[in-house]
Design an enzyme around this catalytic site. Structure first.
Site, mmCIF file in Angstrom:
data_model
loop_
_atom_site.group_PDB
_atom_site.id
_atom_site.type_symbol
_atom_site.label_atom_id
_atom_site.label_comp_id
_atom_site.label_asym_id
_atom_site.label_seq_id
_atom_site.Cartn_x
_atom_site.Cartn_y
_atom_site.Cartn_z
ATOM 1 N N THR A 34 26.386 -28.360 10.769
ATOM 2 C CA THR A 34 27.422 -29.079 11.519
ATOM 3 C C THR A 34 26.742 -29.653 12.761
ATOM 4 O OG1 THR A 34 28.936 -27.363 10.773
ATOM 5 C CG2 THR A 34 29.761 -28.850 12.474
ATOM 6 N N LYS A 81 29.980 -9.044 19.170
ATOM 7 C CA LYS A 81 29.152 -9.385 20.340
ATOM 8 C C LYS A 81 29.929 -10.165 21.410
ATOM 9 C CE LYS A 81 24.677 -9.323 17.985
ATOM 10 N NZ LYS A 81 23.421 -10.031 17.712
ATOM 11 N N LYS A 126 19.461 -0.629 10.639
ATOM 12 C CA LYS A 126 18.230 0.147 10.833
ATOM 13 C C LYS A 126 18.123 0.668 12.265
ATOM 14 C CE LYS A 126 15.380 -2.534 7.550
ATOM 15 N NZ LYS A 126 15.463 -1.600 6.436
HETATM 16 N N1 LIG Z 1 16.242 -10.199 13.408
HETATM 17 C C1 LIG Z 1 17.220 -9.971 14.237
HETATM 18 O O1 LIG Z 1 17.170 -9.053 15.066
HETATM 19 C C2 LIG Z 1 18.454 -10.893 14.222
HETATM 20 C C3 LIG Z 1 19.342 -10.885 15.315
HETATM 21 C C4 LIG Z 1 20.470 -11.737 15.278
HETATM 22 C C5 LIG Z 1 20.687 -12.539 14.148
HETATM 23 N N2 LIG Z 1 19.810 -12.521 13.099
HETATM 24 C C6 LIG Z 1 20.049 -13.400 11.910
HETATM 25 O O2 LIG Z 1 20.326 -14.735 12.319
HETATM 26 C C7 LIG Z 1 21.168 -15.378 11.355
HETATM 27 C C8 LIG Z 1 22.310 -16.148 12.014
HETATM 28 O O3 LIG Z 1 23.201 -15.243 12.664
HETATM 29 P P1 LIG Z 1 24.394 -15.749 13.638
HETATM 30 O O4 LIG Z 1 24.904 -14.515 14.323
HETATM 31 O O5 LIG Z 1 23.968 -16.914 14.440
HETATM 32 O O6 LIG Z 1 25.485 -16.253 12.603
HETATM 33 P P2 LIG Z 1 26.671 -17.320 12.911
HETATM 34 O O7 LIG Z 1 27.060 -17.322 14.342
HETATM 35 O O8 LIG Z 1 27.689 -17.045 11.854
HETATM 36 O O9 LIG Z 1 25.994 -18.756 12.625
HETATM 37 C C9 LIG Z 1 25.547 -19.073 11.338
HETATM 38 C C10 LIG Z 1 24.689 -20.328 11.385
HETATM 39 O O10 LIG Z 1 24.124 -20.517 10.090
HETATM 40 C C11 LIG Z 1 24.526 -21.794 9.591
HETATM 41 N N3 LIG Z 1 24.687 -21.669 8.131
HETATM 42 C C12 LIG Z 1 25.353 -20.696 7.456
HETATM 43 N N4 LIG Z 1 25.229 -20.883 6.127
HETATM 44 C C13 LIG Z 1 24.475 -22.009 5.964
HETATM 45 C C14 LIG Z 1 24.005 -22.712 4.824
HETATM 46 N N5 LIG Z 1 24.281 -22.304 3.578
HETATM 47 N N6 LIG Z 1 23.253 -23.813 5.022
HETATM 48 C C15 LIG Z 1 22.975 -24.250 6.269
HETATM 49 N N7 LIG Z 1 23.392 -23.617 7.390
HETATM 50 C C16 LIG Z 1 24.134 -22.502 7.233
HETATM 51 C C17 LIG Z 1 25.789 -22.150 10.329
HETATM 52 O O11 LIG Z 1 25.970 -23.557 10.309
HETATM 53 P P3 LIG Z 1 27.422 -24.230 10.630
HETATM 54 O O12 LIG Z 1 27.523 -24.247 12.122
HETATM 55 O O13 LIG Z 1 27.338 -25.576 10.034
HETATM 56 O O14 LIG Z 1 28.443 -23.341 9.972
HETATM 57 C C18 LIG Z 1 25.446 -21.602 11.728
HETATM 58 O O15 LIG Z 1 24.583 -22.464 12.426
HETATM 59 C C19 LIG Z 1 21.651 -14.283 10.412
HETATM 60 O O16 LIG Z 1 20.959 -14.424 9.212
HETATM 61 C C20 LIG Z 1 21.279 -12.988 11.123
HETATM 62 O O17 LIG Z 1 20.986 -11.959 10.191
HETATM 63 C C21 LIG Z 1 18.700 -11.722 13.119
#
Ligand SMILES: NC(=O)c1ccc[n+]([C@@H]2O[C@H](COP(=O)([O-])OP(=O)(O)OC[C@H]3O[C@@H](n4cnc5c(N)ncnc54)[C@H](OP(=O)(O)O)[C@@H]3O)[C@@H](O)[C@H]2O)c1
Length: 281
Positions: A163, A75, A25
């Site tokens: 984790t 990133k 977006k």
């Molecule tokens: N609104 C915004 O502007 C904005 C900006 C940035 C990110 N976000 C959102 O933030 C979220 C995380 O993004 P990220 O970049 O941090 O991703 P990431 O680096 O891939 O980290 C994913 C995280 O989610 C956990 N996880 C994934 N699947 C899971 C499940 N089924 N049950 C429990 N924990 C789970 C992982 O745990 P493990 O360490 O155990 O694998 C890890 O802590 C995304 O949904 C993204 O869309 C939003």
């Protein structure tokens, strides 16, 4: 068509790079911010193949590009690409905004954390200062928001992650003088929190987190960084726990964009009408 006497020249070029990026977006948001503030810019979404980030940024700069937003999965590469970085980008270990300075230097910044904090504190009127926070997840998004969250001086921050070790490492890295702890979901249950923030990707897959009942304080609030889901299992959990407020991450998305816009253009837009229009209001 531009007139011969158009002395303004072409509009400045910006873009978001990611993979996938077609759903982004950001072009819509930045065009709205530019219209509102009378800035002449064009902003596009550019899909970049794995391994092609540096080349794509180089091409964009060579074509006169002024700045970039960077999203998943680039990133960290953007952090490396930047020749100088803001303190918050340094802390986050990730860059979501690149500025191509007149000096020729490339500066990296991270606006995700300040975007989330502004959304929670200013848009929703929900204080972080002095409150007990539970942050779920220990990936890039959580790492990116921790600095600006801690700058608000919460009373306590617990990071819980599937984790557990990753949460413990993150808590130690950001610990300083604040009462901060990292753990797995199974260690939760003995204390209550005023604000629970979901920064996991679980909602994205429609999955619920194994959170015990009773950890949300009376009048506690829930925030999910995810947005745009018809059904959000984490916010459903919050509702069942009697949360006083349920907030999604759409405002965070607009606020991080507005902060990038400010870094590039030196103009701070009003985000409220942009958030309202994205919500269809
Ligand atoms: N609104 C915004 O502007 C904005 C900006 C940035 C990110 N976000 C959102 O933030 C979220 C995380 O993004 P990220 O970049 O941090 O991703 P990431 O680096 O891939 O980290 C994913 C995280 O989610 C956990 N996880 C994934 N699947 C899971 C499940 N089924 N049950 C429990 N924990 C789970 C992982 O745990 P493990 O360490 O155990 O694998 C890890 O802590 C995304 O949904 C993204 O869309 C939003």
């Amino acid at each position: 068509m531009d007139s011969l006497f158009d002395f303004d020249g072409p509009p400045d070029r910006y873009a978001v790079m990611g993979n996938p990026v077609s759903h982004s977006k950001s072009p819509q948001i930045h065009q709205a911010l530019a219209r509102q503030t009378g800035q002449r810019i064009v902003y596009e979404a550019i899909q970049v193949d794995p391994g092609g980030f540096s080349q794509a940024v180089g091409n964009f700069r060579a074509a006169g590009g002024k700045g970039l937003n960077v999203t998943v999965p680039f990133k960290q590469e953007a952090w490396t690409y930047a020749e100088e970085r803001s303190e918050r980008a340094e802390q986050a270990g990730a860059v979501n905004t690149l500025l191509f300075l007149d000096s020729g230097l490339v500066r990296g910044d991270n606006t995700d954390g300040v975007g989330m904090v502004r959304d929670i504190v200013l848009n929703h009127g929900c204080a972080i200062s002095g409150r007990r926070l539970l942050i779920l997840g220990a990936g890039g998004a959580v790492r990116g928001v921790l600095g600006p969250v801690l700058a608000e001086r919460p009373a306590r921050v617990v990071i819980a992650n599937r984790t557990a070790e990753k949460a413990e490492i993150l808590a130690r890295a950001f610990g300083g003088n604040l009462v901060m702890e990292g753990c797995g979901f199974d260690a939760l249950g003995d204390e209550t929190f005023d604000l629970v923030i979901n920064g996991t990707a679980a909602s994205l897959h429609g999955e619920s987190l194994p959170l015990p009942d009773g950890i949300l304080a009376v009048h506690g609030a829930c925030y999910d960084m995810m947005y745009g889901l018809e059904v959000n299992p984490f916010l459903q959990w919050g509702e069942a726990q009697g949360a006083s407020r349920l907030m999604d991450g759409l405002g965070m998305l607009v606020e991080q964009a507005a902060e990038s816009f400010w870094l590039w253009r030196g103009v701070r837009p009003d985000t409220a009408p942009v958030i309202a229009s994205l919500r269809g209001g």
